[in-house]
Design an enzyme around this catalytic site. Structure first.
Site, PDB file in Angstrom:
ATOM      1  N   LYS A 281      61.164  35.743  37.098  1.00 56.19           N
ATOM      2  CA  LYS A 281      60.359  34.818  36.312  1.00 56.19           C
ATOM      3  C   LYS A 281      60.865  34.786  34.870  1.00 56.19           C
ATOM      4  O   LYS A 281      61.204  35.809  34.304  1.00 56.19           O
ATOM      5  CB  LYS A 281      58.884  35.246  36.321  1.00 56.19           C
ATOM      6  CG  LYS A 281      58.119  34.845  37.557  1.00 56.19           C
ATOM      7  CD  LYS A 281      56.646  35.142  37.395  1.00 56.19           C
ATOM      8  CE  LYS A 281      55.850  34.656  38.601  1.00 56.19           C
ATOM      9  NZ  LYS A 281      54.401  34.913  38.456  1.00 56.19           N
ATOM     10  N   GLU A 367      40.709  35.229  48.449  1.00 52.74           N
ATOM     11  CA  GLU A 367      39.342  34.941  48.018  1.00 52.74           C
ATOM     12  C   GLU A 367      38.312  35.315  49.073  1.00 52.74           C
ATOM     13  O   GLU A 367      37.229  35.829  48.741  1.00 52.74           O
ATOM     14  CB  GLU A 367      39.219  33.456  47.660  1.00 52.74           C
ATOM     15  CG  GLU A 367      40.047  33.029  46.472  1.00 52.74           C
ATOM     16  CD  GLU A 367      41.472  32.609  46.838  1.00 52.74           C
ATOM     17  OE1 GLU A 367      42.194  32.126  45.950  1.00 52.74           O
ATOM     18  OE2 GLU A 367      41.852  32.761  48.028  1.00 52.74           O
ATOM     19  N   ARG A 395      37.120  28.746  48.578  1.00 53.91           N
ATOM     20  CA  ARG A 395      37.925  29.305  49.660  1.00 53.91           C
ATOM     21  C   ARG A 395      37.230  30.491  50.333  1.00 53.91           C
ATOM     22  O   ARG A 395      37.597  30.889  51.432  1.00 53.91           O
ATOM     23  CB  ARG A 395      39.293  29.729  49.122  1.00 53.91           C
ATOM     24  CG  ARG A 395      39.992  28.650  48.335  1.00 53.91           C
ATOM     25  CD  ARG A 395      41.402  29.051  47.929  1.00 53.91           C
ATOM     26  NE  ARG A 395      42.354  28.681  48.958  1.00 53.91           N
ATOM     27  CZ  ARG A 395      43.633  28.997  48.931  1.00 53.91           C
ATOM     28  NH1 ARG A 395      44.114  29.726  47.934  1.00 53.91           N
ATOM     29  NH2 ARG A 395      44.456  28.607  49.888  1.00 53.91           N
TER      30      ARG A 395
END
Length: 628
Positions: A281, A367, A395
């Site tokens: 990243k 979740e 979710r």
């Protein structure tokens, strides 16, 4: 851009990219990275993930015949380079802005966006569906899912892997693993091994060997174990092989020759393939490489200086109010535990993690699990606080009903980013939680009008021996000082903010402040309802008797929302009138600054006042409201 950017400027579509000689791909990658830094430092956006996916994106579009071949990006944080290469380069400066480029892939924005995304871990399921469709229709196209190591932590991704491994379809899953640095085992030997595993000789020998040896069980078992042992020495692929995929990798995701050769080999293979790519990243911009979390999503900054400075003085964000409360409450009550599905920074749990690490649980992008594990904790004496965005709680809705509400467990949900959220747009707007929460039996639902009320509501919900939720918007509130003292609010009771004539406005949460301006202009009574469930029936009926017109205002879809609760009270008591409901209209509000979105929805003082004037302009209305 300087004249050195001529390569990038020549790429209007991936077809242009595929006409380049392979030797020009690395110079192109350098230009793309320079363009990203220049553009996103001016307009902001998802930064670190985009920098890390430059070479991978170039290689995918170079090898695969997009848009006929389908590229499905997970979440879409890393899809900015994809947008640049698919005809949207000049619009990148408008990304996440009102009427600008969408923050994530969207099917209605480009034919190259095969699947609309925003939430994580959907890519493998979607790409598998496309692969099944291609086989069913006899189309030779390929389907590719590009998913990050974080997205792979969700159960949905593993459900898709499990299904895909049983099917004879041409699916490629690319794991963009940017959680690891490129360590020695991802060097020349590992890259060469990946090329071998994806090459024709290995796959032919492997397939033929399976057919021959499968008829000799002892020999087959020996060969299978030998192969797994050999691969296990170099690559972590056994898990994905068990799912039925041919595992290839890991490969250096920043080495274009390796990526291109490996993808070319894979494109010739049939059946489920899994390519493990290691990226970094923030690649190419040192501050983002060193702190990819800080540079995940950026606001405009000076590339020479990086993102500098701390919080600007002013009102605390609602997430800061939550952060202070959860730490203060944990110091008082050792039963408190905090849970988040991979939103430590966004939800305001950084301080809690440092001060109470043994009571902090980040369950990754899961979740459903965050809600179910909270239910288990509550069963055996803990007091769980689930810090979650409104859009992500959707979710885990089955677990909310089945595991928490049905068992009436004392779990507190701190619901951040409720209402309209800004640049992330429709996939992240928290427009539906009041509707889907208030229909649940025994659930207490609160919406604070300001920062101090948020703190007191969190305390109120924590004390309850039943499920409770406090939902608050993104960003700052109206600037009300937060009291250190915590006081429980009377359950289900609203407060009258001002007394007026003729018109009564029942405002919920973030809408109290803009309604105050409208109420002053119209000499209307204004109520801060505080509770969406249980709603203050006594106050509703009292004002129905003393006012000619009733209005409700909320930052939630009008359909089934808080306003519906008020009308249900009026109907149940045969009050002879209904309230006019005002809130987010029955359409998707597009991305932009939060102020732009509120204006589009009409949830400004002017919009609220105009709505009230329209419906209250009737004969018989007296006083200031009639003059308005």
């Amino acid at each position: 851009m300087s004249s050195s950017s001529s390569l990038l400027e020549s790429i209007l579509t991936p077809a242009d990219l595929r006409r380049l000689p392979e030797s020009q791909l690395e110079p192109l990658a350098a230009e793309v990275r320079e363009f990203l830094l220049d553009s996103l430092s001016r307009c902001g956006g998802h930064f670190a993930a985009s920098l890390g996916a430059v070479e991978l994106t170039i290689a995918l579009h170079y090898v695969f015949n997009t848009p006929d071949d389908r590229l499905v990006w997970d979440v879409g944080h890393q899809a900015y380079v994809h947008k640049i290469l698919t005809g949207r380069r000049e619009r990148l400066k408008t990304i996440r802005q009102w009427q600008g480029l969408a923050p994530f892939p969207r099917r209605d924005e480009s034919e190259y966006d095969a699947f609309g995304v925003g939430h994580s871990s959907t890519s493998i399921s979607a790409a598998l569906g496309m692969a099944i469709a291609a086989k069913h229709l006899g189309h030779p196209r390929r389907a590719v899912a590009i998913i990050g190591d974080g997205g792979l932590t969700a159960g949905l991704a593993f459900e898709a892997l499990n299904h895909a491994g049983d099917l004879d379809v041409d699916l490629l899953v690319v794991l963009n693993d940017n959680n690891m640095s490129i360590s020695p085992n991802v060097g020349a030997l590992a890259n060469r091994f990946a090329q071998i595993l994806s090459g024709k000789l290995y796959t032919t020998v492997r397939a033929t060997g399976k057919k021959v040896l499968s008829k000799m069980p002892p020999a087959w078992e020996l060969a299978r174990r030998a192969e797994e042992h050999l691969k296990g020495l170099i690559v972590p692929g056994t898990l994905f092989e068990e799912f039925g995929f041919n595992y290839i990798g890991p490969v250096d995701g920043h080495h274009l020759p390796t990526l291109v050769e490996t993808l070319r080999n894979i494109r010739k293979l049939s059946g489920p393939q899994f390519l493990h790519v290691i990226t970094r990243k923030g690649k190419g911009y040192a501050p983002a490489e060193e702190d990819p979390v800080k540079y995940h999503a950026v606001t405009p900054f000076d590339p020479a200086k990086g993102m500098v400075g701390g919080k600007k003085p002013g009102s605390p964000k609602y997430s800061d109010v939550f952060s202070d409360w959860v730490c203060d409450m944990a110091a008082r009550d050792r039963r408190l535990v905090a849970i988040t599905p991979a939103m430590r920074e966004g939800s305001g749990l950084v301080r809690f993690d440092k001060e109470f690490p043994e009571r902090y649980f980040d369950v990754a992008i899961a979740e459903q699990h965050s809600v179910a594990v909270a239910a288990g904790m509550a069963c055996d004496g803990l007091k769980p606080v689930v810090a979650i965005y409104s859009t992500f709680l959707q979710r885990g809705y089955d677990q909310l009903i089945h595991d928490v509400v049905v068992q009436n467990l004392p779990v507190l949900f701190a619901i951040d980013r409720a209402g309209l959220v800004g640049g992330d747009g429709p996939t992240h707007n928290g427009c539906f939680d009041l509707t889907y929460l208030r229909c649940l039996p025994e659930m207490v639902v609160m919406a604070p009008a300001d920062e101090n009320e948020c703190r007191q509501m969190l305390y109120t919900g924590f004390l309850l021996d039943r499920p409770a939720a406090v939902r608050y918007p993104r960003g700052t509130g109206p600037g009300v000082p937060v009291q250190t003292e915590m006081t429980a609010l009377p359950l289900g009771k609203g407060v009258v903010v001002r007394r007026g004539r003729g018109i009564a406005i029942f405002a919920f949460g973030s809408m109290v402040t803009p309604c105050a301006a409208a109420a002053g202009e119209l000499d209307a009574t204004l109520v801060n309802m505080r509770f969406v469930k249980p709603v203050d029936e006594q106050l509703v009926l009292e004002l129905a008797r003393t006012h000619e017109f009733l209005f409700t205002v909320e930052e939630n879809t009008v359909l089934g929302g808080a306003g519906s609760a008020v009308n249900e009270v009026l109907a149940a008591h045969d009050a002879g009138r209904t309230a006019f409901n005002y809130g987010i209209p029955d359409r998707l509000i597009q991305h932009g600054e939060r102020e732009d979105m509120l204006r589009d929805a009409g949830l400004t003082p002017e919009g609220i006042s105009a709505f009230i004037r329209l419906h209250a302009a009737r004969p018989g209305l007296t006083g200031a409201a009639k003059r308005a």
